[in-house]
Structure formats: structure tokens, C-alpha cells
Scaffold this active site. Structure first.
Site, mmCIF file in Angstrom:
data_model
loop_
_atom_site.group_PDB
_atom_site.id
_atom_site.type_symbol
_atom_site.label_atom_id
_atom_site.label_comp_id
_atom_site.label_asym_id
_atom_site.label_seq_id
_atom_site.Cartn_x
_atom_site.Cartn_y
_atom_site.Cartn_z
ATOM 1 C CG ASP A 250 3.056 -8.320 -6.441
ATOM 2 O OD1 ASP A 250 1.925 -8.842 -6.379
ATOM 3 O OD2 ASP A 250 4.044 -8.785 -5.844
ATOM 4 C CD GLU B 121 12.003 7.569 1.820
ATOM 5 O OE1 GLU B 121 11.395 8.494 2.355
ATOM 6 O OE2 GLU B 121 11.890 7.308 0.601
HETATM 7 P P1 ADP Z 1 8.817 -9.030 0.291
HETATM 8 O O1 ADP Z 1 9.645 -8.610 -0.900
HETATM 9 O O2 ADP Z 1 9.452 -10.108 1.100
HETATM 10 O O3 ADP Z 1 7.362 -9.344 -0.072
HETATM 11 P P2 ADP Z 1 8.066 -6.338 1.166
HETATM 12 O O4 ADP Z 1 8.802 -5.439 0.233
HETATM 13 O O5 ADP Z 1 6.610 -6.532 0.910
HETATM 14 O O6 ADP Z 1 8.807 -7.757 1.288
HETATM 15 O O7 ADP Z 1 8.304 -5.764 2.635
HETATM 16 C C1 ADP Z 1 7.893 -6.470 3.804
HETATM 17 C C2 ADP Z 1 7.183 -5.529 4.761
HETATM 18 O O8 ADP Z 1 8.070 -4.493 5.161
HETATM 19 C C3 ADP Z 1 5.998 -4.814 4.129
HETATM 20 O O9 ADP Z 1 4.811 -5.527 4.325
HETATM 21 C C4 ADP Z 1 5.968 -3.471 4.818
HETATM 22 O O10 ADP Z 1 5.192 -3.548 6.010
HETATM 23 C C5 ADP Z 1 7.398 -3.240 5.230
HETATM 24 N N1 ADP Z 1 8.098 -2.285 4.326
HETATM 25 C C6 ADP Z 1 8.256 -2.391 2.975
HETATM 26 N N2 ADP Z 1 8.962 -1.367 2.490
HETATM 27 C C7 ADP Z 1 9.270 -0.580 3.565
HETATM 28 C C8 ADP Z 1 9.995 0.651 3.729
HETATM 29 N N3 ADP Z 1 10.593 1.257 2.710
HETATM 30 N N4 ADP Z 1 10.086 1.169 4.980
HETATM 31 C C9 ADP Z 1 9.532 0.536 6.030
HETATM 32 N N5 ADP Z 1 8.845 -0.615 5.948
HETATM 33 C C10 ADP Z 1 8.713 -1.167 4.736
#
Ligand code: ADP
Length: 293
Positions: free
Chosen positions: A198, A94
């Protein structure tokens, strides 16, 4: 068809939907994966891509998100699917419009995290291994927490560090610490809690209503103090967060010392992922801990 087209079609197939028309925009802020917003006519998805061999990492992330969501304490994105397509592995979830972690979000997250941590789990470890960053994280079932922390957390990172060229003095101090770990758990027997695993500031935000959202977990069942310790490692969590957490679930006085023991794991992991100054930071944390023995 481009790679992305094939991944989108794989998502459509897995979810038994039709995606004819979509727009893709790149999203920054992550550490490990390439991330995108996938806007279709019906919905918006957040997708992360990596090399095909890392599909297990996305499966573990999906399971962590699903388990956190199942306990219904803190908002996490709903997982849509994960898989491999066209030379990539991917996870789709989502899309949540995220804003900065402020207003009443920190205080609410303090309460919600305490509620999550309050639910006892059956053992330390988890049903599958996962990753911390992209480093393997072992989660073999264990009933004794100090043994778990010694063998499956610190010892593993120390072995990786030795393979990554850590100096002899770090290795020696690390071993000394492993041999004396019991000192830090005198009179303290934590219950296993489902952890985010984390929880640095980059993995917490607020949704459009201003309510907290956490994402990108490295979940397992462990001592709740490890989650709180990590919030303190790189900052981003304010006094309202800690006050709300402690009001709901007070911390043991020994946390002040164990905090360094728990954050040492992440600093060793940062050395293993990024090298550089993290070696000397890990060594000074070890010296601080050895002074307690
Ligand atoms: P990585 O696994 O590369 O560390 P993240 O899961 O932290 O990546 O996601 C990268 C960025 O995307 C996050 O810092 C956040 O701002 C954004 N993000 C993460 N999950 C969602 C989501 N479900 N919907 C919208 N933006 C998201």
C-alpha cells in the site's frame, strides 16, 4: 476509567510493564483508524483504534510490519502489541517522530525497496489474509502470478464493485480484461517478493535522521512492480527515488503497460471504499488496457 485508560492498561498487561502516568494526543493523516501518541514516563507509543471486529486487520498489519522489519532493508515501526479492550481493537507500536519524505530519504528508500524486492519468497500470496484500506484482501498461496492477480486481486474487487452498484459497462470491460490477462504477461515471469502492498506517499516519511520509514503496509508476496506502480498512482515519489530503485534492480520494459493493470486494483478498491469518480477512472484504465489486446 475511560475507554482509553482500559486500552492503556491492556497494553501494560500485554507488555508486562507498568503505565501509571501517560498523556495522549490525537494524530491525523490516517484514512481508516483513529490514531494517537501515547507518551508514558519511559517511552512513546503510536496506537491506532478501531471497532472490535477489526482486530484481525491489526493482527495482519502487525505481521506485515514484523516481516518487513525482519528482512532489515527498510525502517518500519517496531510492533509492541495488538488486541481488544473496552469495545475497541487496537495496535500499539514504536512512536517515530516523522518528517516529510525529502532530502536523501527518497533516494535511500529507492535502494532499500529494491533490496527488499530482491529477496525471493517461496510463493505468491501470504500466510494470512489482510486488508487493503478496510477491504478484505485474499492471499491464498499460488505459484502462477497472473492467476493470482486475476483471481485474488482483480476478480475480487470486481465482485465488490458489482455489489456496490458499479455499472454494467464497467463489469463487462472488467470481465473482458480478466479473460485476456495472459497478454500482459507474455515473456514476463516475476519472482515473489515481500511487498509493502500500500505504498502511496501517505505511507512513507523520514525519521529524525532523515532516513526513510514506511508504515501501514498491506503486505504479501507478489510482483514487485505492484509496489512501484502504486508509488506512481498518487505521486509523492521523486526522480531520485526511481533512479535509485532502477540502478539497484532495473524494471522490465513491460512495466509501462502492467503499471495500469496493477493500479486498476487500487482504483477499483477506491471505488469500493469511497465511490464517486473512481468508477469512471477505473473504466478508462480498463479501456486503455483493452486497447493493448
Ligand atoms: P491509517 O491506518 O488510519 O491509514 P496510518 O497508519 O497511515 O493510519 O497512520 C496515520 C498517521 O500517523 C500517518 O500518516 C503518520 O503520519 C502517523 N504515523 C504512522 N505510524 C506512526 C508511528 N509509528 N509513529 C508516529 N507516527 C506514525
Amino acid at each position: 476509567m475511560s475507554s482509553i485508560d482500559n486500552i492503556v492498561q491492556d497494553i501494560a498487561l500485554t507488555t508486562e510493564t507498568k503505565i501509571d502516568d501517560y498523556q495522549l494526543s490525537s494524530i491525523g493523516g490516517g484514512c481508516i483508524n483513529a490514531a494517537y501518541k501515547l507518551q508514558t514516563t519511559d517511552s512513546a507509543l503510536f496506537i491506532k483504534l478501531n471497532q472490535p471486529s477489526l482486530v484481525g486487520m491489526f493482527e495482519a498489519e502487525a505481521r506485515g510490519l514484523q516481516e518487513l522489519r525482519g528482512l532489515d532493508c527498510v525502517r518500519v515501526p517496531e510492533v509492541i502489541c495488538f488486541g481488544q479492550a473496552d469495545g475497541h481493537s487496537y495496535i500499539a507500536m514504536e512512536f517515530i517522530t516523522l518528517g516529510s519524505f525529502r532530502g536523501h530519504a527518497p533516494q535511500l528508500l529507492g535502494q532499500q525497496l529494491a533490496q527488499l524486492h530482491h529477496q525471493p519468497q517461496a510463493y505468491f500470496g501470504w500466510h494470512i489474509d489482510n486488508t487493503i484500506g478496510s477491504t478484505p484482501q485474499h492471499n491464498d498461496r499460488e505459484h502462477d502470478w497472473p492467476t493470482f492477480w486475476q483471481q485474488q486481486r482483480l476478480a475480487k474487487q470486481l465482485t465488490f464493485a458489482a455489489n456496490n452498484g458499479a455499472g454494467r459497462s464497467l463489469q463487462k470491460k472488467g470481465q473482458q480484461l480478466l479473460d485476456n490477462l495472459a497478454v500482459f504477461f507474455d515473456g514476463y515471469t516475476p519472482i515473489p517478493s515481500l511487498l509493502h502492498g500500500d505504498l502511496w506517499g501517505g505511507n512513507a516519511a523520514a525519521d529524525e535522521q532523515g532516513n526513510p520509514v514506511v508504515f501501514d503496509p498491506a503486505s504479501y508476496y507478489g510482483d514487485r512492480e505492484t509496489d512501484i506502480a502504486m508509488t506512481e498512482l498518487f505521486g509523492g515519489f521523486n526522480t531520485e527515488f526511481y533512479a535509485a530503485y532502477k540502478a539497484e534492480y532495473p524494471l522490465d520494459p513491460g512495466y509501462k503497460v502492467r503499471k495500469t493493470l496493477y493500479n486498476l486494483y487500487h482504483i477499483l478498491n477506491h471505488f469500493n471504499l469511497f465511490g464517486g469518480g473512481y468508477q469512471s477512472q477505473a473504466e478508462s484504465m480498463m479501456e486503455q488496457l483493452l486497447a493493448e489486446i
